[in-house]
Write a protein that holds these residues in place. Sequence first.
Motif, PDB file in Angstrom:
ATOM      1  N   HIS A   1       0.785  -1.229   0.000  1.00 48.54           N
ATOM      2  CA  HIS A   1       0.000   0.000   0.000  1.00 48.54           C
ATOM      3  C   HIS A   1       0.820   1.284   0.000  1.00 48.54           C
ATOM      4  O   HIS A   1       0.246   2.366  -0.141  1.00 48.54           O
ATOM      5  CB  HIS A   1      -0.961  -0.001   1.195  1.00 48.54           C
ATOM      6  N   VAL A   2       2.128   1.190   0.165  1.00 48.32           N
ATOM      7  CA  VAL A   2       2.961   2.395   0.100  1.00 48.32           C
ATOM      8  C   VAL A   2       3.979   2.235  -1.022  1.00 48.32           C
ATOM      9  O   VAL A   2       4.328   1.114  -1.415  1.00 48.32           O
ATOM     10  CB  VAL A   2       3.682   2.675   1.444  1.00 48.32           C
ATOM     11  N   THR A   3       4.450   3.344  -1.538  1.00 50.17           N
ATOM     12  CA  THR A   3       5.380   3.297  -2.665  1.00 50.17           C
ATOM     13  C   THR A   3       6.823   3.136  -2.227  1.00 50.17           C
ATOM     14  O   THR A   3       7.670   2.728  -3.012  1.00 50.17           O
ATOM     15  CB  THR A   3       5.256   4.583  -3.507  1.00 50.17           C
ATOM     16  N   ALA A   4       7.136   3.444  -0.971  1.00 51.96           N
ATOM     17  CA  ALA A   4       8.508   3.336  -0.479  1.00 51.96           C
ATOM     18  C   ALA A   4       8.877   1.881  -0.199  1.00 51.96           C
ATOM     19  O   ALA A   4       8.004   1.015  -0.030  1.00 51.96           O
ATOM     20  CB  ALA A   4       8.665   4.159   0.800  1.00 51.96           C
ATOM     21  N   GLU A   5      10.185   1.621  -0.134  1.00 50.47           N
ATOM     22  CA  GLU A   5      10.652   0.309   0.293  1.00 50.47           C
ATOM     23  C   GLU A   5      10.443   0.201   1.800  1.00 50.47           C
ATOM     24  O   GLU A   5      10.893   1.047   2.564  1.00 50.47           O
ATOM     25  CB  GLU A   5      12.132   0.131  -0.048  1.00 50.47           C
ATOM     26  N   VAL A   6       9.736  -0.840   2.226  1.00 53.78           N
ATOM     27  CA  VAL A   6       9.416  -1.038   3.636  1.00 53.78           C
ATOM     28  C   VAL A   6      10.433  -2.004   4.236  1.00 53.78           C
ATOM     29  O   VAL A   6      10.562  -3.147   3.785  1.00 53.78           O
ATOM     30  CB  VAL A   6       7.987  -1.592   3.814  1.00 53.78           C
ATOM     31  N   GLN A   7      11.159  -1.541   5.262  1.00 52.75           N
ATOM     32  CA  GLN A   7      12.194  -2.355   5.899  1.00 52.75           C
ATOM     33  C   GLN A   7      12.133  -2.202   7.411  1.00 52.75           C
ATOM     34  O   GLN A   7      11.802  -1.124   7.910  1.00 52.75           O
ATOM     35  CB  GLN A   7      13.592  -1.904   5.454  1.00 52.75           C
ATOM     36  N   PRO A   8      12.473  -3.254   8.150  1.00 50.52           N
ATOM     37  CA  PRO A   8      12.669  -3.058   9.590  1.00 50.52           C
ATOM     38  C   PRO A   8      13.901  -2.182   9.797  1.00 50.52           C
ATOM     39  O   PRO A   8      14.822  -2.182   8.964  1.00 50.52           O
ATOM     40  CB  PRO A   8      12.892  -4.477  10.122  1.00 50.52           C
ATOM     41  N   VAL A   9      13.936  -1.436  10.904  1.00 49.84           N
ATOM     42  CA  VAL A   9      15.062  -0.528  11.113  1.00 49.84           C
ATOM     43  C   VAL A   9      16.381  -1.272  11.254  1.00 49.84           C
ATOM     44  O   VAL A   9      17.454  -0.682  11.061  1.00 49.84           O
ATOM     45  CB  VAL A   9      14.851   0.386  12.341  1.00 49.84           C
ATOM     46  N   GLU A  10      16.319  -2.557  11.553  1.00 51.26           N
ATOM     47  CA  GLU A  10      17.555  -3.335  11.630  1.00 51.26           C
ATOM     48  C   GLU A  10      18.306  -3.326  10.300  1.00 51.26           C
ATOM     49  O   GLU A  10      19.541  -3.486  10.283  1.00 51.26           O
ATOM     50  CB  GLU A  10      17.251  -4.776  12.050  1.00 51.26           C
TER      51      GLU A  10
END
Length: 366
Positions: free
Chosen positions: A308-317
């Motif tokens: 649902h979002v255009t950005a790359e979704v990553q855990p902060v790790e």
Amino acid sequence: MLNGGAVWALGTMSGTSLDGVDAAMVLTDGTRIVAFGATAYRPYSSDEQALLRAALGCWPGDPQVAAAAGVVESAHAELLSQFSGAAIVGFHGQTLAHDPRGRGTHQAGSGAALARVLGLPVVWDFRSTDVRLGGQGAPLAPFYHFACARWIGAEMPLAFLNMGGVGNVTWVDPRHAAPDHPGACLAFDTGPANAPVNDLVRQRLGLEQDKAGRLAAQGRPDMAVLSRFLEHEFFARMPPKSMDRNQFHDLLGAVAHLSDADAAATLTAAAALSVARGTGHFPTPVQRLLVTGGGRHNTHLMEVLARHVTAEVQPVEAAGLNGDMLEAQAFAFLAVRVWRGLPTSCPSTTGVGAPAGGGQISLPGR
């Protein structure tokens, strides 16, 4: 020592998920991160959680508050006593009620009591001053997120998304000189995150959480419920904005007719869609959305977010940060800022009229 350069600060966080207390050490001068130190976690027992839940929505003087404050103070004292080497403590307390345009904000637990037990200066009650000055009092991690963006070497805008009981996001442009400069940060609560689905599985199945989103992954979200959910006035308001944990409590009633899996899928989708709606407020798009808080362990939620979002979704790790301890670290960082008279919020993070400092300082023996 506290008036010089970088010092070791010990911060704590007890979030709206009511699972326990995080504590973390950060070496900082209040403007930059120099190093990360020891961390620890102390879970609340089921009895302690019940006392805290019974006090949700309560204000100072309400009969349930004293018991809740006792739980918070004893749990924090037990955990923080395990640490050594700290010069100062940042104590968030447990948010029981948050109504910045009404009665204010209420975090249970006395920093003065902790200062006496620990023998250290304790900074606490971080939110009240901001609220008194016209701000939302939340979120308060954005200035730390700015420091994190600098620490990881980010050169372009990015966003930090905290998925705890409530979701909040910080858009950061690390090219600015300081977090309170115009255009450096924008922050706001996105909407409900883990709280509704946690409440659902607790009520229906006696579980603390939908681990990894396995139940939600088996269901189908109810689009009619989601459509009505997104019509809530909260989403139409411009940021900065904040919400109370139970502001969307009627979501549980909205999914009452659904199966366990479909209800979990609907509540999980609601959390993700809240974030997607929120990204529309960003001053410029981001390529990277770094997720912190317990929600990043929910594999299904992370997958729905990515759709649902255009950005790359990553855990902060993925950026070398500790997503379990980021908020505790933030209050260590903010404690040093308060001690040194630096602002902890600004118009674009809480809606306060001008950059403002907050927090009470309690010294041991007083």
